[in-house]
Design an enzyme around this catalytic site. Structure first.
Site, PDB file in Angstrom:
ATOM      1  N   CYS A 262     -74.702 126.410 -40.571  1.00  0.00           N
ATOM      2  CA  CYS A 262     -73.631 127.398 -40.869  1.00  0.00           C
ATOM      3  C   CYS A 262     -73.880 128.938 -41.502  1.00  0.00           C
ATOM      4  O   CYS A 262     -74.692 128.748 -42.108  1.00  0.00           O
ATOM      5  CB  CYS A 262     -72.713 126.374 -42.514  1.00  0.00           C
TER       6      CYS A 262
ATOM      7  N   GLU B  76     -67.479 131.350 -37.163  1.00  0.00           N
ATOM      8  CA  GLU B  76     -68.540 130.670 -36.677  1.00  0.00           C
ATOM      9  C   GLU B  76     -67.947 128.994 -35.910  1.00  0.00           C
ATOM     10  O   GLU B  76     -66.882 128.625 -37.355  1.00  0.00           O
ATOM     11  CB  GLU B  76     -69.881 130.519 -36.918  1.00  0.00           C
TER      12      GLU B  76
HETATM   13  N1  SAH Z   1     -69.035 123.298 -47.911  1.00  0.00           N
HETATM   14  C1  SAH Z   1     -68.923 122.061 -46.631  1.00  0.00           C
HETATM   15  C2  SAH Z   1     -68.813 122.454 -45.737  1.00  0.00           C
HETATM   16  C3  SAH Z   1     -70.062 123.676 -45.377  1.00  0.00           C
HETATM   17  S1  SAH Z   1     -71.474 123.133 -45.256  1.00  0.00           S
HETATM   18  C4  SAH Z   1     -70.080 121.004 -47.380  1.00  0.00           C
HETATM   19  O1  SAH Z   1     -70.648 121.634 -49.012  1.00  0.00           O
HETATM   20  O2  SAH Z   1     -70.040 119.642 -47.417  1.00  0.00           O
HETATM   21  C5  SAH Z   1     -71.774 121.762 -44.328  1.00  0.00           C
HETATM   22  C6  SAH Z   1     -72.786 121.171 -44.282  1.00  0.00           C
HETATM   23  O3  SAH Z   1     -74.193 122.207 -43.822  1.00  0.00           O
HETATM   24  C7  SAH Z   1     -73.425 120.661 -46.037  1.00  0.00           C
HETATM   25  O4  SAH Z   1     -73.866 119.552 -45.669  1.00  0.00           O
HETATM   26  C8  SAH Z   1     -74.695 121.530 -46.172  1.00  0.00           C
HETATM   27  O5  SAH Z   1     -75.068 121.575 -47.480  1.00  0.00           O
HETATM   28  C9  SAH Z   1     -75.617 121.144 -44.621  1.00  0.00           C
HETATM   29  N2  SAH Z   1     -75.627 122.669 -44.826  1.00  0.00           N
HETATM   30  C10 SAH Z   1     -76.047 123.729 -45.047  1.00  0.00           C
HETATM   31  N3  SAH Z   1     -77.001 124.345 -44.835  1.00  0.00           N
HETATM   32  C11 SAH Z   1     -77.590 123.854 -44.165  1.00  0.00           C
HETATM   33  C12 SAH Z   1     -79.317 124.152 -43.638  1.00  0.00           C
HETATM   34  N4  SAH Z   1     -79.842 125.178 -43.631  1.00  0.00           N
HETATM   35  N5  SAH Z   1     -80.171 122.945 -43.089  1.00  0.00           N
HETATM   36  C13 SAH Z   1     -78.972 121.793 -43.474  1.00  0.00           C
HETATM   37  N6  SAH Z   1     -78.176 121.098 -43.863  1.00  0.00           N
HETATM   38  C14 SAH Z   1     -77.122 122.538 -44.225  1.00  0.00           C
END
Ligand code: SAH
Length: 432
Positions: A420, A91
């Site tokens: 994500c 995505e």
């Molecule tokens: N792996 C990297 C980048 C991808 S996630 C990282 O961990 O930073 C991008 C951001 O979205 C991260 O801060 C992650 O913790 C957050 N994220 C993932 N799932 C989420 C959700 N369900 N609600 C809010 N933020 C979320």
């Protein structure tokens, strides 16, 4: 296996062209077709001699991302689900940066880029890791997300006008749904293919129909494009956040190479300071990034201000503890002299009490970091919940009152599963 053309730097292409006895301006022409015109076929590169195009086709692939689904939220956020050449799905999310004046659509955009198919880090609250990790994205797959999103964005803007003129039933239906306040899938693969065919047919028969040509991203361009077409061809995305599916720093080499291409004046032309990499906390790679000459920004997904909370939410913390992570961030700060951002997802009953705010404020001050608070975006099948707004605001105030720069994000595109991995998860669950 042939290398892909969008994984090549200008210097590599020039060396190749020199070895073929081609003048160097041909390399510049080729790069313009790729990064300005965003063409999808060798044949579209009409100012390159046919023999050179053939030679290029024999030497390189020119892979593009196929659109599986596109969703648009009420705030304009668009989510794209792409199919890669091996069938894997990833995505990208396109966010309008700020509304332009006088009710014109925003002309500044941020693209959220995925770096892996799935994710190996298994953060307990995140949809991306639920199906495990499949593979790293290749350099060209990272670069292509920007070009493909721009192609479709431009096509979508022009496409609305086309359907108004031609009265396409499918587009009319989706507009109707939007007017009723529902989120709709604007372009289905079928309607895309149909509009492509219509665009090509009208060109073949010599019918003058520039809107439908503009609606078709792969249609050859006129030699003397109109001002509107030129606008669509210029860079639309000027900010990148590497925060889509996957862990960017676990695909370090491909990501850095793709960012060099997207940053180069001959390539994407996106400023390094407009590129933000987000990591779940890979301490060794944070140090490596600190030693890179490219001045990209760094965001660390913290989510817990103690080892106990962080390990509960993020298994990666058992490998790289909070102390190691903070030390790597301090090294980054010392090398780069640039402000870091700490991301902190607010999850009810887990990390939102005053003691958490106190700890987080201490870490943020130590790292001179800004804090981005994100209310948890619920994922189907996971037990976590977002705290109520009063608790979110109280947490924000607790940070600010301790002198920390913090923002509470009203996240965009919630109704289109913009967090994500959520659209991919939904699509795969529906398919299987
Ligand atoms: N792996 C990297 C980048 C991808 S996630 C990282 O961990 O930073 C991008 C951001 O979205 C991260 O801060 C992650 O913790 C957050 N994220 C993932 N799932 C989420 C959700 N369900 N609600 C809010 N933020 C979320």
């Amino acid at each position: 296996m042939k290398p892909d053309i969008k994984a090549q730097t200008q210097a590599e292409l020039q060396a190749q062209f020199r070895s073929w006895g081609e003048p160097l301006y041909r390399a510049a022409q080729l790069l313009r077709w790729l990064y300005v015109q965003r063409v999808q076929t060798w044949d579209a590169m009409t100012n390159l001699p046919a023999e050179l195009r053939e030679r290029l086709a024999k030497t390189y692939t020119l892979n593009t991302l196929a659109l599986v689904a596109r969703q648009q939220a009420e705030d304009g956020t668009q989510k794209f689900l792409w199919r890669l050449p091996d069938g894997a799905l990833v995505e990208s999310v396109l966010l309008g940066a700020s509304p332009a004046l006088y009710g014109e659509p925003s002309d500044r955009h941020t693209l959220c880029v995925s770096t892996q198919v799935g994710c190996a880090y298994g953060c307990r609250f995140c949809a991306s890791g639920l199906g495990g990790w499949k593979r790293n994205l290749a350099v060209e797959e990272l670069v292509e997300q920007v070009l493909a999103a721009e192609r479709w964005h431009a096509a979508g803007q022009a496409g609305g006008r086309v359907s108004q003129e031609s009265g396409g039933a499918e587009e009319r239906r989706s507009r109707g749904a939007e007017e009723q306040g529902h989120v709709s899938r604007l372009v289905s693969p079928v309607s895309h293919i149909r509009s492509q065919e219509a665009g090509l047919r009208s060109q073949e028969s010599g019918v003058k129909s520039s809107p439908s040509r503009a609606a078709c991203p792969s249609a050859p361009l006129p030699l003397c494009p109109s001002a509107r077409v030129i606008r669509h061809l210029s860079r639309i995305i000027d900010n990148l956040v590497i925060m889509g599916m996957g862990e960017p720093l676990a695909n370090y080499d491909n990501l850095l190479e793709a960012l060099r291409i997207l940053n180069a004046a001959w390539g994407g032309g996106i400023g390094a300071r407009k590129i933000t990499i987000s990591t779940c906390g890979l301490a060794p790679q944070i140090r490596q990034l600190a030693d890179e000459p490219m001045q990209v920004r760094l965001t660390v997904s913290l989510h817990g201000a103690t080892d106990q909370v962080r390990s509960r939410l993020m298994p990666v913390n058992r490998k790289h503890s909070l102390a190691q992570l903070v030390a790597a961030c301090e090294y980054y700060l010392a090398r780069k002299g640039r402000m870091l951002t700490l991301e902190y997802v607010l999850i009810a009953g887990v990390n939102v009490g005053p003691e958490h705010a106190l700890r987080l404020a201490g870490l943020a001050r130590r790292l001179k970091a800004k804090v981005n608070l994100i209310p948890y975006n619920p994922v189907e099948g996971l037990p976590w919940e977002r705290p109520d707004e009063a608790a979110q605001e109280a947490f924000l105030r607790a940070l600010v009152s301790r002198g920390v720069t913090a923002t509470l994000r009203r996240e965009k595109g919630r109704e289109i599963h913009a967090a994500c991995g959520q659209l991919r998860l939904k699509t795969e669950r529906m398919a299987g």
